[in-house]
Each structure stands twice: as structure tokens, then as C-alpha cells.
Design an enzyme around this catalytic site. Structure first.
Site, mmCIF file in Angstrom:
data_model
loop_
_atom_site.group_PDB
_atom_site.id
_atom_site.type_symbol
_atom_site.label_atom_id
_atom_site.label_comp_id
_atom_site.label_asym_id
_atom_site.label_seq_id
_atom_site.Cartn_x
_atom_site.Cartn_y
_atom_site.Cartn_z
ATOM 1 N N CYS A 150 0.804 -1.224 0.000
ATOM 2 C CA CYS A 150 0.000 0.000 0.000
ATOM 3 C C CYS A 150 0.837 1.274 0.000
ATOM 4 O O CYS A 150 0.336 2.347 -0.323
ATOM 5 C CB CYS A 150 -0.931 0.019 1.205
ATOM 6 S SG CYS A 150 -1.764 -1.546 1.505
ATOM 7 N N HIS A 204 -9.304 2.250 -2.632
ATOM 8 C CA HIS A 204 -7.916 1.928 -2.291
ATOM 9 C C HIS A 204 -7.299 1.006 -3.356
ATOM 10 O O HIS A 204 -7.149 -0.188 -3.130
ATOM 11 C CB HIS A 204 -7.908 1.273 -0.908
ATOM 12 C CG HIS A 204 -6.557 0.976 -0.345
ATOM 13 N ND1 HIS A 204 -5.372 1.452 -0.883
ATOM 14 C CD2 HIS A 204 -6.194 0.224 0.727
ATOM 15 C CE1 HIS A 204 -4.351 1.008 -0.162
ATOM 16 N NE2 HIS A 204 -4.833 0.256 0.820
ATOM 17 N N CYS A 235 -0.594 2.966 6.049
ATOM 18 C CA CYS A 235 -0.150 1.694 6.610
ATOM 19 C C CYS A 235 0.118 0.731 5.461
ATOM 20 O O CYS A 235 -0.306 0.953 4.327
ATOM 21 C CB CYS A 235 -1.197 1.118 7.560
ATOM 22 S SG CYS A 235 -2.765 0.672 6.786
#
Length: 394
Positions: free
Chosen positions: A89, A350, A380
Site C-alpha cells: 500500500c 484503495h 499503513c
């Protein structure tokens, strides 16, 4: 660094839903549209770019070095090198850090950095297919889950790490749903006010018949969402859990990029910097609570910048899960009115390899609108890490 390193332009695609409007395009095709858009907006010639660095997590079967594919599809010459990175990510934000380092070291003058992802087109694979399966069932693996959403150390889904955080911090289901509803409501208000318009580069999507469809608005937000409506959803990862599809981020497609150079180069080219890159930090945490990664990463980044949380005018902290984002907000102790003011990934989406750059792009444009001076982007990372980047408008 003796001279400011700046971002002169930033842009992103609108974010598509899983199997939605962008699903017919590969990650490289989505990235190509954004890269072309940035070149057009800055007036930079393709041959002026020294390197392209892009994050992409889901690369199984997509061909060698997707960043290189995007670079050449966008019309940059063969002489321009490109690199694909995978920091899950955090990939898109780490790409910007690598651009910053390359320029600071004198290895490049102009770098385009960011990320791209098509979660819709991620592959299923057949493990050990070269050896064969003599007996029994032979199951395929979903690379989107295994490579993007599965903790390799504890052998469970990212959602379980959010359950771990909810238990550790004592966050209730009601608190998580309220947080998620607020994210959706902020994004709904921002969309209706056109606050994302400047940062989005429209993409033409070919249709079987007729003219291409122009995709220029995030399609994942669910307008009209309330905590009460979210409360009707079942737990997704544990029968007695509190994490649901509604208080977690989405599975999405998209791309986001920035143009990085020295301040002197920007002046030479007549380009106005959006912000200078002040500091970057990475950090590691227990993979079982990977969502807390932004806490040490942001703390380190602010220390390097010489700032405190109170100095920040605006913060974009990726919302992988409501419980995860709540833990970061609680431990950082920053002003919640400055965090994700237009909603976060729970509403916007996302696309994992692109999200690091997406939060940065959104941060930069909102800082302009609010005349904010100091900002922070942080995420994160699955596997137990965090990244953070501090920027300052000049």
C-alpha cells in the site's frame, strides 16, 4: 539537500470500483492516461523526463516491468528508464521518495513518480503447475488476495489485522461505523462541491459501440451512507467481529502521479511548484497490527522535518479500515478537523499500488484550496510497515 526538491504538478485518475468503469483497462493503460495528462498539463516534452518510478502490487502475468510499459505507451522515448516498485500500500508514496533521492543525488533532473493498479484485472494462478498434480483437487490462487490482501506471516486477511486493532484499542462496531459514515459523508460533500475536479485527469474508455466513455469522477463513494445503514452489514472476517465491508476500504482501480524536480529546474522551465518535499520516513510494526504503521512512520517523518503534529495544517492518512485509521488518529493526537477533510479510502477507494500517490495528490490540491502550508501524507502497509511524507507549500 542543499536545494529544495519540489512537485510541480500532480494528477490522478478517478477511482473505479471493482469490475467497474476502469475494469476494461489494464493498470498500464490507466497509468498511461495519467502520465500523458501530466505531460500535457506541464508542457514538458517526453524526452525531458529522466526516469519514471511507479508502484504496482499486482503484477502477476501483466508483463515485464509495468512502469516501463506505461512509460513507452505514454510516448516517452526508449532512452527514458523506468522502474516498478512493490511496497504494497505504500508503493506510490515510496516511489515519490525514490524520485526525491534520485534528484538529491544528482542522478536525475525530472522524475515522474506514483503508482497504478488494476485490482479488477489481477490474475488467478495455478501453483506448482510446472510439476503437475498427480492426485486430488488442484486449486487456483487469487493473486489479488495472496499478493495484495493477505498477511504472509500470520496467514490471514488484512481484515483480521483490523480486528486485532479494534480489540487492542477497544474500538466498538458503532465507533467504526460512525467513522466510516463520516468518511462517506465528507466525500459526498466534496464530490458535490467539485473539490476533486482539479486533481482528476479524465480517461477515455473505449466502448464496443459508439464514442468512448469519459471517466472523470470517483465511482466508489456511496452517497447517502449513514452509520445506521452500515450497522446492518455483517462482519466480514470473524463471526463475532466488528470489521465489515462498510467500515473498510474498497477494492479498486486507478493511478496517480506527480512530477518531481529541483526548484531551480522548475524556475528554469517556468513551472510553479505546488510544494517542496520536506522529509520522508518508513517504519516497521508487528504485522498482526499492520495498520498502526503510520504512527512510527509519521513520528519519524515529523522529527526529520523538525515539526510536531500541531504544526500540520492538513493530513491525508489512508483509511485501510476504520479501526486502523482510528488507532493512528488516537496515537498521533493530531487535530481531527485537519485529517482527510474530503473523506478517505473507505469512501474514495484503495487501488493498492496507487494509493500512496493518490493521498499525496489529494493532499496537494486541498492544501492549495485552503492556503495550507504544511501537510503530511501517510499510509499503513500490509506486512507491518508504514510510510509518511511531509510537504510544504512555498
Amino acid at each position: 539537500m542543499n536545494e529544495n526538491i519540489v512537485i510541480v504538478d500532480a494528477g490522478r485518475s478517478a477511482i473505479g470500483t471493482f469490475s467497474g468503469s476502469l475494469s476494461s483497462l489494464s493498470a498500464t493503460e490507466i497509468g498511461t492516461a495519467v502520465l500523458k495528462g501530466l505531460l500535457a498539463r506541464t508542457g514538458l516534452a517526453p524526452e525531458q523526463i529522466d526516469e519514471v518510478i511507479l508502484g504496482q502490487v499486482l503484477t502477476a502475468g501483466v508483463g515485464q516491468n509495468p512502469a516501463r510499459q506505461t512509460t513507452l505507451k505514454a510516448g516517452l522515448p526508449h532512452s527514458v528508464p523506468a522502474m516498478t516498485i512493490n511496497k504494497v500500500c505504500g508503493s506510490g508514496l515510496k516511489a515519490v521518495h525514490l524520485a526525491m533521492q534520485a534528484i538529491a543525488c544528482g542522478d536525475a533532473d525530472i522524475v515522474i513518480a506514483g503508482g497504478q493498479e488494476s485490482m479488477s484485472q489481477s490474475s488467478h494462478v495455478l501453483p506448482r503447475s510446472r510439476d503437475g498434480q498427480r492426485m486430488g483437487d488442484w486449486s487456483m490462487k487469487d493473486t489479488m488476495i495472496v499478493d495484495g490482501l493477505w498477511d504472509a506471516f500470520n496467514n490471514y486477511h488484512m481484515g483480521t489485522t483490523a480486528e486485532n486493532i479494534a480489540q487492542k484499542y477497544g474500538f466498538t462496531r458503532e465507533q467504526q461505523d460512525a467513522f466510516a459514515a463520516a468518511s462517506q459523508q465528507k466525500t459526498e460533500a466534496a464530490q458535490k462541491a467539485g473539490r476533486f475536479q482539479d486533481e482528476i485527469i479524465p480517461i477515455e474508455i473505449p466502448q464496443r459501440k459508439g464514442d468512448p466513455k469519459v471517466f472523470d469522477a470517483d465511482e466508489f463513494p456511496r452517497h447517502g451512507t449513514t452509520a445506521e445503514s452500515l450497522g446492518k452489514l455483517r462482519p466480514a472476517f470473524s463471526r463475532d467481529g466488528s470489521v465489515t465491508a462498510g467500515n473498510a476500504s474498497g477494492i479498486n482501480d486507478g493511478a496517480a502521479m506527480v512530477v518531481v524536480m529541483k526548484e531551480s529546474k522548475a524556475k528554469e522551465l517556468g513551472l510553479k511548484p505546488m510544494a517542496r518535499l520536506v522529509a520522508f520516513a518508513s517504519a516497521g510494526v508487528d504485522p498482526a497490527i499492520m495498520g498502526t504503521g503510520p504512527i512510527p512512520a509519521s513520528t519519524k517523518c515529523l522529527e526529520k522535518a523538525g515539526w510536531t503534529p500541531a504544526d500540520l495544517d492538513l493530513i491525508e492518512a489512508n483509511e485501510a479500515f476504520a479501526a486502523q485509521a482510528m488507532s493512528v488518529n488516537q496515537d498521533m493526537g493530531w487535530d481531527l478537523s485537519k485529517v482527510n477533510v474530503n473523506g478517505g479510502a473507505i469512501a474514495i477507494g484503495h487501488p493498492i499500488g496507487a494509493s500512496g500517490a493518490r493521498v499525496l495528490v489529494t493532499l496537494l490540491y486541498e492544501m492549495q484550496k485552503r492556503d495550507a502550508k504544511k501537510g503530511l501524507a501517510t499510509l499503513c502497509i500490509g506486512g507491518g510497515q508504514g510510510v509518511a511524507l511531509a510537504v510544504e507549500r512555498m
